[in-house]
Enzyme design. Structure first.
Site, PDB file in Angstrom:
ATOM      1  N   GLU A 118      28.066  14.915 -26.432  1.00 54.13           N
ATOM      2  CA  GLU A 118      26.432  14.354 -26.700  1.00 54.13           C
ATOM      3  C   GLU A 118      26.295  15.790 -26.610  1.00 54.13           C
ATOM      4  O   GLU A 118      26.217  17.035 -26.798  1.00 54.13           O
ATOM      5  CB  GLU A 118      26.174  14.001 -25.307  1.00 54.13           C
ATOM      6  CG  GLU A 118      26.326  12.568 -25.141  1.00 54.13           C
ATOM      7  CD  GLU A 118      25.574  11.327 -23.885  1.00 54.13           C
ATOM      8  OE1 GLU A 118      24.844  12.125 -23.626  1.00 54.13           O
ATOM      9  OE2 GLU A 118      26.391  10.959 -23.559  1.00 54.13           O
ATOM     10  N   HIS A 246      14.308   9.667 -25.906  1.00 53.38           N
ATOM     11  CA  HIS A 246      15.669   9.507 -26.127  1.00 53.38           C
ATOM     12  C   HIS A 246      15.662   9.870 -28.387  1.00 53.38           C
ATOM     13  O   HIS A 246      14.956   8.793 -28.596  1.00 53.38           O
ATOM     14  CB  HIS A 246      16.474   8.411 -25.995  1.00 53.38           C
ATOM     15  CG  HIS A 246      17.913   8.750 -26.092  1.00 53.38           C
ATOM     16  ND1 HIS A 246      18.198   8.594 -27.223  1.00 53.38           N
ATOM     17  CD2 HIS A 246      18.827   9.286 -25.335  1.00 53.38           C
ATOM     18  CE1 HIS A 246      19.683   8.295 -27.215  1.00 53.38           C
ATOM     19  NE2 HIS A 246      19.935   8.650 -26.075  1.00 53.38           N
ATOM     20  N   ARG A 294      17.925  17.358 -27.199  1.00 49.48           N
ATOM     21  CA  ARG A 294      17.185  15.590 -27.454  1.00 49.48           C
ATOM     22  C   ARG A 294      15.722  16.388 -27.364  1.00 49.48           C
ATOM     23  O   ARG A 294      15.267  15.452 -28.511  1.00 49.48           O
ATOM     24  CB  ARG A 294      16.843  15.009 -25.489  1.00 49.48           C
ATOM     25  CG  ARG A 294      18.164  13.950 -25.815  1.00 49.48           C
ATOM     26  CD  ARG A 294      17.892  13.247 -24.820  1.00 49.48           C
ATOM     27  NE  ARG A 294      19.079  12.506 -24.435  1.00 49.48           N
ATOM     28  CZ  ARG A 294      19.731  12.047 -24.039  1.00 49.48           C
ATOM     29  NH1 ARG A 294      19.192  11.675 -22.841  1.00 49.48           N
ATOM     30  NH2 ARG A 294      20.600  11.779 -23.504  1.00 49.48           N
ATOM     31  N   HIS A 355      12.706   7.667 -22.500  1.00 54.79           N
ATOM     32  CA  HIS A 355      13.816   7.261 -21.824  1.00 54.79           C
ATOM     33  C   HIS A 355      13.421   7.813 -20.506  1.00 54.79           C
ATOM     34  O   HIS A 355      14.227   7.239 -19.808  1.00 54.79           O
ATOM     35  CB  HIS A 355      15.158   8.386 -22.468  1.00 54.79           C
ATOM     36  CG  HIS A 355      15.996   7.791 -22.539  1.00 54.79           C
ATOM     37  ND1 HIS A 355      16.748   6.840 -22.692  1.00 54.79           N
ATOM     38  CD2 HIS A 355      16.631   9.157 -22.362  1.00 54.79           C
ATOM     39  CE1 HIS A 355      18.066   6.896 -21.971  1.00 54.79           C
ATOM     40  NE2 HIS A 355      18.215   7.677 -21.897  1.00 54.79           N
ATOM     41  N   ARG A 390      16.368  17.766 -19.806  1.00 53.23           N
ATOM     42  CA  ARG A 390      17.068  17.118 -19.058  1.00 53.23           C
ATOM     43  C   ARG A 390      18.301  17.658 -20.092  1.00 53.23           C
ATOM     44  O   ARG A 390      18.425  16.858 -21.516  1.00 53.23           O
ATOM     45  CB  ARG A 390      17.314  15.441 -18.586  1.00 53.23           C
ATOM     46  CG  ARG A 390      18.145  15.125 -17.744  1.00 53.23           C
ATOM     47  CD  ARG A 390      18.564  14.011 -17.219  1.00 53.23           C
ATOM     48  NE  ARG A 390      18.487  13.341 -18.307  1.00 53.23           N
ATOM     49  CZ  ARG A 390      18.813  12.598 -18.987  1.00 53.23           C
ATOM     50  NH1 ARG A 390      20.271  12.012 -18.291  1.00 53.23           N
ATOM     51  NH2 ARG A 390      18.892  11.245 -19.263  1.00 53.23           N
TER      52      ARG A 390
HETATM   53  P1  FAD Z   1      17.488   3.443 -10.957  1.00 51.06           P
HETATM   54  O1  FAD Z   1      18.155   3.521 -11.161  1.00 51.06           O
HETATM   55  O2  FAD Z   1      15.932   3.226 -11.892  1.00 51.06           O
HETATM   56  O3  FAD Z   1      17.063   2.856  -9.297  1.00 51.06           O
HETATM   57  C1  FAD Z   1      15.767   2.542  -8.882  1.00 51.06           C
HETATM   58  C2  FAD Z   1      15.328   1.281  -8.326  1.00 51.06           C
HETATM   59  O4  FAD Z   1      14.286   1.004  -7.195  1.00 51.06           O
HETATM   60  C3  FAD Z   1      15.615   0.097  -8.896  1.00 51.06           C
HETATM   61  O5  FAD Z   1      17.093  -0.755  -7.721  1.00 51.06           O
HETATM   62  C4  FAD Z   1      14.594  -0.456  -8.534  1.00 51.06           C
HETATM   63  O6  FAD Z   1      14.118  -2.337  -8.010  1.00 51.06           O
HETATM   64  C5  FAD Z   1      14.120  -0.185  -7.221  1.00 51.06           C
HETATM   65  N1  FAD Z   1      12.444   0.453  -7.462  1.00 51.06           N
HETATM   66  C6  FAD Z   1      11.996   0.756  -7.886  1.00 51.06           C
HETATM   67  N2  FAD Z   1      10.130   0.313  -7.549  1.00 51.06           N
HETATM   68  C7  FAD Z   1      10.259  -0.347  -6.072  1.00 51.06           C
HETATM   69  C8  FAD Z   1       9.673  -0.928  -5.311  1.00 51.06           C
HETATM   70  N3  FAD Z   1       8.129  -0.504  -5.545  1.00 51.06           N
HETATM   71  N4  FAD Z   1       9.911  -1.858  -4.111  1.00 51.06           N
HETATM   72  C9  FAD Z   1      11.073  -2.228  -4.137  1.00 51.06           C
HETATM   73  N5  FAD Z   1      12.719  -1.541  -5.169  1.00 51.06           N
HETATM   74  C10 FAD Z   1      11.685  -0.828  -5.330  1.00 51.06           C
HETATM   75  N6  FAD Z   1      21.812   8.861 -17.094  1.00 51.06           N
HETATM   76  C11 FAD Z   1      23.167  10.076 -17.423  1.00 51.06           C
HETATM   77  O7  FAD Z   1      23.160  10.571 -16.391  1.00 51.06           O
HETATM   78  N7  FAD Z   1      23.849   9.354 -18.464  1.00 51.06           N
HETATM   79  C12 FAD Z   1      23.824   8.142 -19.278  1.00 51.06           C
HETATM   80  O8  FAD Z   1      24.646   8.159 -20.093  1.00 51.06           O
HETATM   81  C13 FAD Z   1      22.616   7.280 -19.238  1.00 51.06           C
HETATM   82  N8  FAD Z   1      22.447   6.737 -20.037  1.00 51.06           N
HETATM   83  C14 FAD Z   1      21.361   6.072 -20.125  1.00 51.06           C
HETATM   84  C15 FAD Z   1      20.581   4.571 -20.999  1.00 51.06           C
HETATM   85  C16 FAD Z   1      19.466   4.078 -21.067  1.00 51.06           C
HETATM   86  C17 FAD Z   1      19.245   2.976 -21.582  1.00 51.06           C
HETATM   87  C18 FAD Z   1      18.894   4.431 -19.425  1.00 51.06           C
HETATM   88  C19 FAD Z   1      17.198   3.517 -19.748  1.00 51.06           C
HETATM   89  C20 FAD Z   1      18.904   5.914 -19.209  1.00 51.06           C
HETATM   90  C21 FAD Z   1      20.049   6.582 -19.139  1.00 51.06           C
HETATM   91  N9  FAD Z   1      20.683   7.321 -18.601  1.00 51.06           N
HETATM   92  C22 FAD Z   1      21.802   8.179 -18.660  1.00 51.06           C
HETATM   93  C23 FAD Z   1      19.085   7.444 -17.274  1.00 51.06           C
HETATM   94  C24 FAD Z   1      19.685   7.205 -15.765  1.00 51.06           C
HETATM   95  O9  FAD Z   1      19.926   6.071 -16.091  1.00 51.06           O
HETATM   96  C25 FAD Z   1      18.594   7.295 -14.661  1.00 51.06           C
HETATM   97  O10 FAD Z   1      17.988   8.080 -14.690  1.00 51.06           O
HETATM   98  C26 FAD Z   1      19.692   6.927 -13.092  1.00 51.06           C
HETATM   99  O11 FAD Z   1      20.362   5.735 -13.318  1.00 51.06           O
HETATM  100  C27 FAD Z   1      18.518   6.779 -12.682  1.00 51.06           C
HETATM  101  O12 FAD Z   1      18.745   6.408 -11.380  1.00 51.06           O
HETATM  102  P2  FAD Z   1      17.740   6.013 -10.547  1.00 51.06           P
HETATM  103  O13 FAD Z   1      18.922   5.811  -8.753  1.00 51.06           O
HETATM  104  O14 FAD Z   1      16.760   6.994  -9.500  1.00 51.06           O
HETATM  105  O15 FAD Z   1      17.035   4.550 -10.390  1.00 51.06           O
HETATM  106  C1  SIN Z   2      23.245   8.307 -24.266  1.00 50.74           C
HETATM  107  O1  SIN Z   2      23.796   7.505 -23.694  1.00 50.74           O
HETATM  108  O2  SIN Z   2      23.090   8.668 -24.647  1.00 50.74           O
HETATM  109  C2  SIN Z   2      22.163   8.566 -22.439  1.00 50.74           C
HETATM  110  C3  SIN Z   2      22.439   9.934 -22.280  1.00 50.74           C
HETATM  111  C4  SIN Z   2      21.286   9.808 -21.165  1.00 50.74           C
HETATM  112  O3  SIN Z   2      20.337   9.910 -21.292  1.00 50.74           O
HETATM  113  O4  SIN Z   2      22.062  10.947 -20.834  1.00 50.74           O
END
Ligand code: FAD
Ligand code: SIN
Length: 535
Positions: A118, A246, A294, A355, A390
């Site tokens: 990537e 993104h 990015r 993103h 990032r």
């Molecule tokens: P999240 O997975 O967002 O989880 C947040 C949690 O908090 C959820 O369960 C939600 O319900 C809970 N929550 C929030 N507020 C409250 C509240 N007030 N009360 C109770 N619960 C609450 N990163 C990579 O490294 N590789 C990738 O390929 C990649 N692709 C991506 C593609 C997309 C479309 C997106 C949107 C992001 C991508 N990212 C990627 C970024 C990555 O997915 C996220 O940064 C990461 O998954 C965040 O994980 P997290 O556990 O911190 O938060």
């Molecule tokens: C992507 O698949 O382009 C998202 C990867 C990332 O957010 O790290």
């Protein structure tokens, strides 16, 4: 008012929350761990991750020092070198655990992991499961949680605020105001009652705040609740100006929300960015062309769109092998076809969309926030890994690495912390106002417009000033509504979104330079003396 007790309260069920729970449960089977999700447990940013998780896997071809250099280069001299070192070096072991807990990653014909590339990576080092890596990781983690008897998950519980108390102390030279956390107030969305959940240790794993912008790849749950809760509790937040757009979300004239992501891995696979009339343009901006980091690609697209007066640029995949493309990107192919675009025959129309939040709750190398007994993990935290931008696929990795470190800390400290029994019940007030929903919906719309017009990819002093003035008004109106209405998750989210919008704008107005994801036309150059922005 009901009062509940647990040892460890973890708010969020994405990779950060689930991994912290599993690691803690494995280290300390005697601790009771409660996970909270505001909707269904699988709904979160993690579930939508496409590209994969970056890790130096093949030591014959790759080297941790290269991953470190790529991360720092993308971060534009603002990464914390200690943290980069920790995440890159501990990352492969955490990925091995994900595999051990049942995560599947794609393999090639010789049964080796198929490592993708990537933007900003100098080697192929992204482990992935087709273009559904996040959903696969989320599935495996939830399944692992279900085997651990000391973890329970509360779904449809909305965390309103963390419970804190200030303890004044005196040192020879100054007065110390230590803040301690004792759990959180949770709104049970089944009966709309507020419950007090006391915990010895609390972890915020609430994800990012993409929903402050009109166009975002983030699902509707990404409202920055944890960041806002911590800021209200007077904890420290940093680097909120570094919002990652993104470069390639699917252009959708109907304004579908969230925007569908066209993974950067498609460019890693050979997809080329072009203008609508088929001209390549990335050579004007960076020698790495479509695979530059990015911030550079998103700004290049923004410039092309503005100078050409067009709504989208294109990703050309017509020269790629159709079978291989379908095997790697089945979801992307299906989505494009569902709106009448065949990527093997036509170029895919794409635009940048909000993103990822590189900044957030300031934590140290063990995930500790500035509030005692309160940790933050994952996208809501600011560890120093990402600096000003990032590197792709470093986010899932950061969540997994810090979850392990936090679990280690918790398992050592939990025995020395008692529950605080003197916590008051939630102060219920207000009346039901039928007009409330209309006001909330309208205010969210206004917030998104303010942020998108004035604090987007390109900023200026006059734009951030305008945004701050308008956000102030929105804040005052919303506080009035909050204190006179019955509590609802929508109203709480509105408050939190406004707080996040304010934090991004305030940090942007303080940073008098252009660096990484923050570009201000009034200060187009980098100022190497500036470090983190802390609020
Ligand atoms: P999240 O997975 O967002 O989880 C947040 C949690 O908090 C959820 O369960 C939600 O319900 C809970 N929550 C929030 N507020 C409250 C509240 N007030 N009360 C109770 N619960 C609450 N990163 C990579 O490294 N590789 C990738 O390929 C990649 N692709 C991506 C593609 C997309 C479309 C997106 C949107 C992001 C991508 N990212 C990627 C970024 C990555 O997915 C996220 O940064 C990461 O998954 C965040 O994980 P997290 O556990 O911190 O938060
Ligand atoms: C992507 O698949 O382009 C998202 C990867 C990332 O957010 O790290």
């Amino acid at each position: 008012m009901s009062v509940h007790k647990t040892d460890v309260l973890i708010i969020g069920t994405g990779i950060a929350g689930l991994s912290t729970a599993i690691q803690t449960a494995l280290k300390r089977p005697d601790l009771q761990i409660t996970l909270v999700s505001k909707t269904d447990k699988e709904e979160c940013n993690t579930r939508y991750a496409q590209g994969g998780i970056a890790a130096v896997w093949d030591l014959a071809e790759d080297d941790p020092e290269k991953h470190i250099a790529d991360t720092k280069d993308a971060g534009d001299d603002l990464c914390n070198p200690l943290i980069v070192d920790i995440v890159v070096k501990e990352g492969p072991e955490r990925v091995r655990e994900l595999i051990e807990w049942g995560t599947r990653f794609d393999k090639d014909k010789s049964d080796q992991y198929d490592l993708a590339r990537e933007g900003g990576h100098s080697e192929n080092r992204i482990l992935h499961y087709r273009d559904l890596t996040g959903a696969e990781i989320e599935r495996a983690l939830l399944s692992k949680c279900s085997t651990l008897p000391n973890i329970r998950i509360l779904e449809h519980y909305y965390a309103i605020d963390v419970i804190t108390q200030h303890h004044m102390g005196y040192m020879v030279t100054r007065v110390m105001n230590d803040i301690h956390c004792y759990g959180a107030y949770l709104l049970n969305l089944q009966d709309l009652r507020v419950e007090t959940h006391l915990a010895r240790v609390t972890v915020l794993a609430t994800g990012g705040a993409g929903q402050i912008y009109k166009a975002t790849t983030n699902p509707v749950v990404a409202t920055g609740d944890g960041i806002a809760m911590l800021y209200r509790a007077k904890g420290h937040v940093e680097n909120m100006e570094f919002v990652q757009f993104h470069p390639t979300s699917l252009f959708n004239p109907k304004g579908e929300s969230p925007s569908f992501l066209i993974s950067e891995a498609v460019r890693g696979f050979g997809g080329i960015l072009k203008t609508r009339d088929g001209q390549e343009f990335m050579h004007k901006y960076d020698e790495r062309l479509s695979l530059a980091p990015r911030d550079i690609v998103a700004r290049a697209i923004d410039t092309e769109l503005k100078t050409r007066g067009e709504d989208y640029v294109c990703l050309d995949c017509r020269h790629l092998d159709p079978q291989a493309f379908e095997a790697h990107f089945p979801t992307i192919l299906q989505k494009c076809r569902s709106i009448g675009i065949d990527p093997m025959k036509e170029m895919i129309p794409v635009v940048p969309a909000c993103h990822y939040f590189c900044g957030g709750i300031k934590v140290d190398e063990f995930g500790r926030t500035s509030i005692h007994q309160l940790f933050a993990c994952g996208e809501c935290s600011s560890t120093g890994l990402h600096g000003a931008n990032r590197l792709a696929s470093n986010s899932l990795l950061e969540g997994a690495v810090f979850a392990y470190r936090i679990a280690d800390e918790i398992s050592k400290m939990a025995d020395y912390i008692a529950h605080n029994e003197a916590i008051p019940d939630w102060d219920a007030r207000g009346t039901t106002e039928p007009r409330e929903m209309v006001l909330i919906t309208q205010s969210i719309k206004e917030l998104k417009e303010i942020m998108s017009y004035y604090v987007g990819i390109v900023r200026s002093n006059v734009r951030t000033k305008r945004a701050l003035d308008r956000l102030h008004l929105l804040f005052m109106e919303t506080e009035e509504l909050y204190h006179s209405s019955t509590l609802s998750p929508q109203l709480c989210e509105l408050r939190n979104l406004i707080t996040n919008g304010y934090l991004v704008t305030r940090c942007a107005s303080i940073r008098h330079e252009s660096r990484g994801l923050h570009y201000n036309t009034d200060y187009p150059d980098k100022n190497s003396f500036l470090q983190s922005t802390i609020l």
